[in-house]
Scaffold this motif. Sequence first.
Motif, PDB file in Angstrom:
ATOM      1  N   GLU A 265       0.946  -1.119   0.067  1.00  0.00           N
ATOM      2  CA  GLU A 265      -0.113  -0.258   0.032  1.00  0.00           C
ATOM      3  C   GLU A 265       0.446   1.307  -0.138  1.00  0.00           C
ATOM      4  OE1 GLU A 265      -3.056  -0.124   0.098  1.00  0.00           O
ATOM      5  OE2 GLU A 265      -3.271  -1.911  -0.607  1.00  0.00           O
ATOM      6  N   GLN A 266       1.838   1.106   0.735  1.00  0.00           N
ATOM      7  CA  GLN A 266       3.038   2.235   0.592  1.00  0.00           C
ATOM      8  C   GLN A 266       3.622   2.790  -0.448  1.00  0.00           C
ATOM      9  OE1 GLN A 266       5.615   1.606   3.746  1.00  0.00           O
ATOM     10  NE2 GLN A 266       4.122   1.833   5.232  1.00  0.00           N
ATOM     11  N   LYS A 268       2.262   2.111  -3.352  1.00  0.00           N
ATOM     12  CA  LYS A 268       1.146   2.427  -4.571  1.00  0.00           C
ATOM     13  C   LYS A 268       1.111   3.954  -4.220  1.00  0.00           C
ATOM     14  CE  LYS A 268      -0.979  -1.733  -5.493  1.00  0.00           C
ATOM     15  NZ  LYS A 268      -1.829  -3.086  -4.716  1.00  0.00           N
ATOM     16  N   GLN A 269       1.271   4.346  -3.066  1.00  0.00           N
ATOM     17  CA  GLN A 269       0.701   5.527  -2.984  1.00  0.00           C
ATOM     18  C   GLN A 269       2.053   6.343  -3.019  1.00  0.00           C
ATOM     19  OE1 GLN A 269      -2.111   6.793  -1.292  1.00  0.00           O
ATOM     20  NE2 GLN A 269      -1.447   8.753  -1.272  1.00  0.00           N
ATOM     21  N   GLY A 270       2.947   5.260  -2.521  1.00  0.00           N
ATOM     22  CA  GLY A 270       4.406   6.660  -3.181  1.00  0.00           C
ATOM     23  C   GLY A 270       4.352   6.525  -4.706  1.00  0.00           C
ATOM     24  N   LEU A 271       3.978   6.045  -5.128  1.00  0.00           N
ATOM     25  CA  LEU A 271       4.011   5.660  -6.898  1.00  0.00           C
ATOM     26  C   LEU A 271       3.413   6.836  -7.845  1.00  0.00           C
ATOM     27  CD1 LEU A 271       4.669   4.597  -9.687  1.00  0.00           C
ATOM     28  CD2 LEU A 271       3.388   2.300  -9.475  1.00  0.00           C
ATOM     29  N   LYS A 272       2.065   6.568  -7.216  1.00  0.00           N
ATOM     30  CA  LYS A 272       1.320   7.607  -7.044  1.00  0.00           C
ATOM     31  C   LYS A 272       1.182   9.157  -7.501  1.00  0.00           C
ATOM     32  CE  LYS A 272      -3.814   8.732  -6.446  1.00  0.00           C
ATOM     33  NZ  LYS A 272      -3.798  10.519  -6.704  1.00  0.00           N
ATOM     34  N   GLU A 273       1.803   9.727  -5.925  1.00  0.00           N
ATOM     35  CA  GLU A 273       2.349  10.687  -5.510  1.00  0.00           C
ATOM     36  C   GLU A 273       3.499  11.549  -6.963  1.00  0.00           C
ATOM     37  OE1 GLU A 273       4.052  10.476  -1.259  1.00  0.00           O
ATOM     38  OE2 GLU A 273       1.565  11.103  -1.150  1.00  0.00           O
ATOM     39  N   MET A 274       4.109  10.306  -6.582  1.00  0.00           N
ATOM     40  CA  MET A 274       5.514  10.619  -8.122  1.00  0.00           C
ATOM     41  C   MET A 274       5.088  10.610  -9.812  1.00  0.00           C
ATOM     42  SD  MET A 274       8.145   7.480  -7.349  1.00  0.00           S
ATOM     43  CE  MET A 274       9.548   8.303  -8.374  1.00  0.00           C
ATOM     44  N   GLN A 275       4.378  10.038 -10.254  1.00  0.00           N
ATOM     45  CA  GLN A 275       3.204  10.598 -10.995  1.00  0.00           C
ATOM     46  C   GLN A 275       2.337  11.495 -11.253  1.00  0.00           C
ATOM     47  OE1 GLN A 275       0.372   7.119 -11.387  1.00  0.00           O
ATOM     48  NE2 GLN A 275       2.203   5.564 -12.241  1.00  0.00           N
ATOM     49  N   ASP A 276       1.828  12.369 -10.223  1.00  0.00           N
ATOM     50  CA  ASP A 276       1.327  13.738 -10.130  1.00  0.00           C
ATOM     51  C   ASP A 276       2.027  14.368 -10.545  1.00  0.00           C
ATOM     52  OD1 ASP A 276      -1.467  11.701  -9.701  1.00  0.00           O
ATOM     53  OD2 ASP A 276      -1.447  12.123  -7.625  1.00  0.00           O
ATOM     54  N   GLU A 277       3.338  14.240  -9.405  1.00  0.00           N
ATOM     55  CA  GLU A 277       4.227  14.816  -9.842  1.00  0.00           C
ATOM     56  C   GLU A 277       5.030  15.041 -11.191  1.00  0.00           C
ATOM     57  OE1 GLU A 277       8.783  15.638  -6.885  1.00  0.00           O
ATOM     58  OE2 GLU A 277       7.281  14.103  -6.780  1.00  0.00           O
ATOM     59  N   LYS A 278       5.790  13.849 -11.684  1.00  0.00           N
ATOM     60  CA  LYS A 278       5.261  13.590 -12.303  1.00  0.00           C
ATOM     61  C   LYS A 278       4.933  14.886 -14.024  1.00  0.00           C
ATOM     62  CE  LYS A 278       6.383  11.280 -16.936  1.00  0.00           C
ATOM     63  NZ  LYS A 278       6.072   9.754 -17.125  1.00  0.00           N
ATOM     64  N   GLU A 279       3.335  14.886 -13.846  1.00  0.00           N
ATOM     65  CA  GLU A 279       2.587  15.597 -14.500  1.00  0.00           C
ATOM     66  C   GLU A 279       2.344  17.027 -14.572  1.00  0.00           C
ATOM     67  OE1 GLU A 279      -0.966  13.503 -13.439  1.00  0.00           O
ATOM     68  OE2 GLU A 279      -1.485  12.016 -14.475  1.00  0.00           O
ATOM     69  N   GLY A 280       3.129  17.128 -13.023  1.00  0.00           N
ATOM     70  CA  GLY A 280       2.618  19.152 -12.968  1.00  0.00           C
ATOM     71  C   GLY A 280       4.170  19.459 -13.127  1.00  0.00           C
ATOM     72  N   LEU A 281       5.434  18.601 -12.972  1.00  0.00           N
ATOM     73  CA  LEU A 281       6.314  18.822 -13.378  1.00  0.00           C
ATOM     74  C   LEU A 281       6.350  19.271 -15.309  1.00  0.00           C
ATOM     75  CD1 LEU A 281       9.210  16.786 -11.951  1.00  0.00           C
ATOM     76  CD2 LEU A 281       8.947  19.339 -11.246  1.00  0.00           C
ATOM     77  N   GLU A 282       5.907  18.391 -16.096  1.00  0.00           N
ATOM     78  CA  GLU A 282       5.556  18.250 -17.226  1.00  0.00           C
ATOM     79  C   GLU A 282       5.036  19.371 -17.540  1.00  0.00           C
ATOM     80  OE1 GLU A 282       3.181  14.894 -18.793  1.00  0.00           O
ATOM     81  OE2 GLU A 282       5.700  13.794 -18.756  1.00  0.00           O
ATOM     82  N   GLN A 283       3.886  19.771 -17.295  1.00  0.00           N
ATOM     83  CA  GLN A 283       2.555  21.322 -16.806  1.00  0.00           C
ATOM     84  C   GLN A 283       4.024  22.511 -16.615  1.00  0.00           C
ATOM     85  OE1 GLN A 283      -0.314  21.137 -14.880  1.00  0.00           O
ATOM     86  NE2 GLN A 283      -1.212  18.981 -15.669  1.00  0.00           N
ATOM     87  N   GLN A 284       4.896  22.962 -16.270  1.00  0.00           N
ATOM     88  CA  GLN A 284       5.602  23.649 -15.720  1.00  0.00           C
ATOM     89  C   GLN A 284       7.302  23.579 -17.019  1.00  0.00           C
ATOM     90  OE1 GLN A 284       7.728  23.363 -11.988  1.00  0.00           O
ATOM     91  NE2 GLN A 284       5.892  23.247 -10.739  1.00  0.00           N
ATOM     92  N   LEU A 285       6.951  22.545 -17.143  1.00  0.00           N
ATOM     93  CA  LEU A 285       8.065  22.896 -19.229  1.00  0.00           C
ATOM     94  C   LEU A 285       7.909  22.858 -19.785  1.00  0.00           C
ATOM     95  CD1 LEU A 285      11.547  21.322 -20.508  1.00  0.00           C
ATOM     96  CD2 LEU A 285       9.651  19.372 -20.127  1.00  0.00           C
ATOM     97  N   GLN A 286       6.178  22.519 -19.726  1.00  0.00           N
ATOM     98  CA  GLN A 286       5.870  23.438 -21.189  1.00  0.00           C
ATOM     99  C   GLN A 286       5.208  25.102 -21.412  1.00  0.00           C
ATOM    100  OE1 GLN A 286       4.544  22.130 -23.962  1.00  0.00           O
ATOM    101  NE2 GLN A 286       4.704  20.036 -23.363  1.00  0.00           N
ATOM    102  N   MET A 287       5.415  25.453 -19.415  1.00  0.00           N
ATOM    103  CA  MET A 287       4.849  27.124 -19.610  1.00  0.00           C
ATOM    104  C   MET A 287       6.269  27.869 -19.806  1.00  0.00           C
ATOM    105  SD  MET A 287       2.272  27.497 -18.783  1.00  0.00           S
ATOM    106  CE  MET A 287       2.563  29.467 -17.995  1.00  0.00           C
TER     107      MET A 287
END
Length: 401
Positions: A265-266, A268-287
């Motif tokens: 469970e830990q 899975k939770q860490g993987l989900k947080e890393m995926q969310d952080e990756k999506e945020g970084l990709e958006q910042q990269l586009q900006m």
Amino acid sequence: MEPPNPQQFQQFLSSVLSQRGPSALPYAEDVKWLIRQHLLSLIDIYPSLQPKTASFTHNDGRTVNLLQAVGTVPMVYLDRPYNIPVIIWLMESYPRHPPLVFVNPTRDMVIKKPHPFVNPSGVVSIPYLQNWIYPSSNLVELVRNLSHFFGRDPPLYAKVQAHPSNPNPSPRPTPNPHPPPSTSFPNHSSPVGSSGIRPAIPPRPVQQPPYGAVKQDDWEEVFKRNATDKLLVDLHNDIVGLRNAQEKDMDGLFNAQGVLKQREEQLKQGLKEMQDEKEGLEQQLQMVLMNSDVLEGWLRENEGKVTNLGNVDVDTAFEPCDNLSKQMLDCTASDLALEDVIYSLDKAIQGGAIPFDQYLRNIRLLSREQFFHRATASKVRAAQMQAQVANMAARTSQYAL
């Protein structure tokens, strides 16, 4: 008497175990169904035992109404079948703890003294009772063990009747070639009547051998019996030890499984947080890429003006790119200029350079004009933000293609 009907036993057990209130039997509600199944299985395999209810008195004087199985346990001794009368009390903690077993000798029976599994008061203690394990242990296996151990060493024998006509009785009892007549138990509360009991084991012959003579067969029989009992006890102890070791291993495996699930469970939770952080970084990269394009375009447009820096007018150094920017620049400049004028008037009134009524009149006029410039700047800023959002959306669609 007609044999007892199993349906009557089922109705009897269902009735006494479903009672509530002061007359309820003192068993836990979650094990009453298991108690019923144990008794039904017992009377199905051993019809000579019958379930009843009776009053049991503890050593401290407390009296409680309990279930019991009353009847006889069949056994084979010296190739002859016998029945040993017993009472199996189901105590309040049954089946989590073993029942209490008594041999119940009739008037013409006597308990063998000493006996390895029965004390003089009739309490039975065999290895199966001492190693009772909930919920695997049950009454059927208990009676099978009783039959086995009683067959190896019977706990009851028939009394020897004295003959008054013999003026010189023998100091030792003589063997009784015929077993005594069958007897029955005293009445207890039960759905059916009491059952008959097979004859007890006749007394052992005690003929005195000649001095110094020892029967080889008796020694061999005793040795075989003792060796077999020792092997059975050792085997039972080994089985109990193996079962305990397996239970400890199973507990360890269950604990490890729980820890692994928690770690899963830990992760899975860490993987989900890393995926969310990756999506945020990709958006910042586009900006960042979009802003880089804007800056590069501005540099290309103004690259030719570097040579004319010496003749640049301060007022014309920055040119608005559109009407909104020009209007925003004018409003901001006017607002700041009025702010400086108001500050100068504050200093003048503090120094007594102008009269107070003239100060108030000028402040009123300047504040009104400053309010209009600030309101216009706020509206222009909102329009610029809307235009910037539309421009960013257009650039995002361009990079997506």
